[in-house]
Design a protein around this motif. Sequence first.
Motif, PDB file in Angstrom:
ATOM      1  N   MET A   1     -96.381  34.316 -44.975  1.00 40.92           N
ATOM      2  CA  MET A   1     -96.243  32.906 -45.356  1.00 40.92           C
ATOM      3  C   MET A   1     -97.595  32.199 -45.369  1.00 40.92           C
ATOM      4  N   GLU A   2     -98.389  32.431 -44.317  1.00 41.31           N
ATOM      5  CA  GLU A   2     -99.709  31.800 -44.237  1.00 41.31           C
ATOM      6  C   GLU A   2    -100.617  32.265 -45.370  1.00 41.31           C
ATOM      7  N   LYS A   3    -100.490  33.553 -45.728  1.00 42.45           N
ATOM      8  CA  LYS A   3    -101.284  34.098 -46.821  1.00 42.45           C
ATOM      9  C   LYS A   3    -100.945  33.395 -48.123  1.00 42.45           C
ATOM     10  N   ARG A   4     -99.649  33.170 -48.368  1.00 38.80           N
ATOM     11  CA  ARG A   4     -99.213  32.498 -49.591  1.00 38.80           C
ATOM     12  C   ARG A   4     -99.707  31.060 -49.633  1.00 38.80           C
ATOM     13  N   LYS A   5     -99.678  30.368 -48.478  1.00 41.08           N
ATOM     14  CA  LYS A   5    -100.177  28.993 -48.416  1.00 41.08           C
ATOM     15  C   LYS A   5    -101.665  28.927 -48.724  1.00 41.08           C
ATOM     16  N   THR A   6    -102.416  29.887 -48.176  1.00 39.75           N
ATOM     17  CA  THR A   6    -103.865  29.939 -48.408  1.00 39.75           C
ATOM     18  C   THR A   6    -104.171  30.195 -49.876  1.00 39.75           C
ATOM     19  N   LEU A   7    -103.452  31.162 -50.475  1.00 42.79           N
ATOM     20  CA  LEU A   7    -103.655  31.486 -51.887  1.00 42.79           C
ATOM     21  C   LEU A   7    -103.267  30.314 -52.781  1.00 42.79           C
ATOM     22  N   TYR A   8    -102.179  29.619 -52.398  1.00 40.44           N
ATOM     23  CA  TYR A   8    -101.743  28.458 -53.184  1.00 40.44           C
ATOM     24  C   TYR A   8    -102.790  27.354 -53.113  1.00 40.44           C
ATOM     25  N   GLY A   9    -103.338  27.125 -51.926  1.00 38.78           N
ATOM     26  CA  GLY A   9    -104.379  26.110 -51.761  1.00 38.78           C
ATOM     27  C   GLY A   9    -105.622  26.442 -52.555  1.00 38.78           C
ATOM     28  N   LEU A  10    -106.002  27.722 -52.559  1.00 41.06           N
ATOM     29  CA  LEU A  10    -107.172  28.159 -53.328  1.00 41.06           C
ATOM     30  C   LEU A  10    -106.931  27.984 -54.814  1.00 41.06           C
ATOM     31  N   LEU A  11    -105.729  28.370 -55.264  1.00 36.65           N
ATOM     32  CA  LEU A  11    -105.372  28.218 -56.676  1.00 36.65           C
ATOM     33  C   LEU A  11    -105.386  26.749 -57.076  1.00 36.65           C
ATOM     34  N   ALA A  12    -104.866  25.885 -56.198  1.00 40.41           N
ATOM     35  CA  ALA A  12    -104.832  24.447 -56.480  1.00 40.41           C
ATOM     36  C   ALA A  12    -106.243  23.885 -56.649  1.00 40.41           C
ATOM     37  N   SER A  75     -94.770  25.050 -55.666  1.00 39.58           N
ATOM     38  CA  SER A  75     -94.837  24.589 -54.286  1.00 39.58           C
ATOM     39  C   SER A  75     -93.453  24.623 -53.641  1.00 39.58           C
ATOM     40  N   ASN A  76     -93.295  25.429 -52.604  1.00 36.57           N
ATOM     41  CA  ASN A  76     -92.022  25.500 -51.878  1.00 36.57           C
ATOM     42  C   ASN A  76     -91.695  24.169 -51.197  1.00 36.57           C
ATOM     43  N   ARG A  77     -92.743  23.487 -50.725  1.00 39.33           N
ATOM     44  CA  ARG A  77     -92.543  22.207 -50.047  1.00 39.33           C
ATOM     45  C   ARG A  77     -91.921  21.181 -50.982  1.00 39.33           C
ATOM     46  N   ILE A  78     -92.461  21.072 -52.195  1.00 39.36           N
ATOM     47  CA  ILE A  78     -91.930  20.123 -53.177  1.00 39.36           C
ATOM     48  C   ILE A  78     -90.524  20.522 -53.598  1.00 39.36           C
ATOM     49  N   PHE A  79     -90.310  21.821 -53.780  1.00 38.52           N
ATOM     50  CA  PHE A  79     -88.983  22.315 -54.183  1.00 38.52           C
ATOM     51  C   PHE A  79     -87.928  21.987 -53.138  1.00 38.52           C
ATOM     52  N   ASN A  80     -88.271  22.192 -51.880  1.00 30.78           N
ATOM     53  CA  ASN A  80     -87.320  21.932 -50.796  1.00 30.78           C
ATOM     54  C   ASN A  80     -87.047  20.439 -50.601  1.00 30.78           C
ATOM     55  N   HIS A  86     -88.261  18.979 -59.149  1.00 33.09           N
ATOM     56  CA  HIS A  86     -88.610  20.324 -59.617  1.00 33.09           C
ATOM     57  C   HIS A  86     -88.047  20.557 -61.020  1.00 33.09           C
ATOM     58  N   ARG A  87     -86.805  20.136 -61.238  1.00 33.18           N
ATOM     59  CA  ARG A  87     -86.162  20.335 -62.535  1.00 33.18           C
ATOM     60  C   ARG A  87     -86.831  19.494 -63.627  1.00 33.18           C
ATOM     61  N   ILE A  88     -87.062  18.215 -63.338  1.00 31.84           N
ATOM     62  CA  ILE A  88     -87.701  17.333 -64.329  1.00 31.84           C
ATOM     63  C   ILE A  88     -89.116  17.803 -64.629  1.00 31.84           C
ATOM     64  N   ASN A  89     -89.832  18.154 -63.586  1.00 31.55           N
ATOM     65  CA  ASN A  89     -91.201  18.647 -63.738  1.00 31.55           C
ATOM     66  C   ASN A  89     -91.230  19.929 -64.575  1.00 31.55           C
ATOM     67  N   GLY A  90     -90.182  20.746 -64.403  1.00 35.09           N
ATOM     68  CA  GLY A  90     -90.073  21.980 -65.182  1.00 35.09           C
ATOM     69  C   GLY A  90     -89.919  21.696 -66.665  1.00 35.09           C
ATOM     70  N   TYR A  91     -89.162  20.658 -66.999  1.00 39.63           N
ATOM     71  CA  TYR A  91     -88.996  20.300 -68.402  1.00 39.63           C
ATOM     72  C   TYR A  91     -90.285  19.704 -68.983  1.00 39.63           C
ATOM     73  N   VAL A  92     -91.033  18.978 -68.147  1.00 41.59           N
ATOM     74  CA  VAL A  92     -92.340  18.473 -68.591  1.00 41.59           C
ATOM     75  C   VAL A  92     -93.265  19.652 -68.906  1.00 41.59           C
ATOM     76  N   TYR A  93     -93.213  20.669 -68.055  1.00 40.41           N
ATOM     77  CA  TYR A  93     -93.998  21.889 -68.291  1.00 40.41           C
ATOM     78  C   TYR A  93     -93.580  22.539 -69.614  1.00 40.41           C
ATOM     79  N   LEU A  94     -92.275  22.645 -69.841  1.00 36.97           N
ATOM     80  CA  LEU A  94     -91.756  23.259 -71.065  1.00 36.97           C
ATOM     81  C   LEU A  94     -92.240  22.526 -72.308  1.00 36.97           C
ATOM     82  N   HIS A 147     -86.002  33.915 -62.703  1.00 35.42           N
ATOM     83  CA  HIS A 147     -86.629  32.679 -63.191  1.00 35.42           C
ATOM     84  C   HIS A 147     -88.053  32.555 -62.650  1.00 35.42           C
ATOM     85  N   GLN A 148     -88.223  32.798 -61.358  1.00 35.08           N
ATOM     86  CA  GLN A 148     -89.551  32.717 -60.744  1.00 35.08           C
ATOM     87  C   GLN A 148     -90.507  33.735 -61.356  1.00 35.08           C
TER      88      GLN A 148
END
Length: 211
Positions: A1-12, A75-80, A86-94, A147-148
């Motif tokens: 979990m910590e590894k994923r958070k670190t990678l997500y932060g780096l990607l961001a 982001s799991n935090r935003i999804f939760n 998450h759904r509206i943002n997904g349509y904006v992405y689309l 989907h993911q």
Amino acid sequence: MEKRKTLYGLLACIIILFILYALVTNFIIDPGAKAFLNRKIGLKRELNLLVWINVMHVHIVFACIAMATGLLNFSNRIFNKSRKFHRINGYVYLVSVLLVVITSGYMAPYATGGKITSMGFNVLNMIWLLTTIMALVQIKKKRIIRHQNWMIRSYAFCFTNLLIHLITFLFHQGFGLVYATSYIIGVYGSIVLLLVIPSFIIRDIGQSKEG
């Protein structure tokens, strides 16, 4: 979990810096894209400069929106906190992906390197649109993992421009090839990488979940 958070932060951090770079370069430093247009030699079609620049600006804006919205939806935090966001943002992405593909389709015939590069961009556009639609289809069928996985494949194409220019720089500056040839290699090299890299990411995520 910590590894994923670190990678997500780096990607961001990388994405934020890249978006700022793209916006500042194309809207403040060189809004007329003179540096990029100087590379375009031997065009077979007459370029309507004003229309091309406006289309390019729309392309850049929605490419940045796609990068930002896609990042937020990983982001799991935003999804939760909010499935609705998450759904509206997904349509904006689309919608953003669709507009990037459409504008790219307009600019493809004027691509550096000629027809072979244009064909490469059209292939990129079709794959990106297909992977994005597949992600939508899978979530409509409530297949969360699929989907993911398809979203990872789709989101990879947000880095098309970055990869093309990195590969082009490598072959042009590193190996001394002419810019047009380096750019062609950059386009087709990015297609290969954008198809291969997500597979490793998906496999790694699957293994981490099992662990």
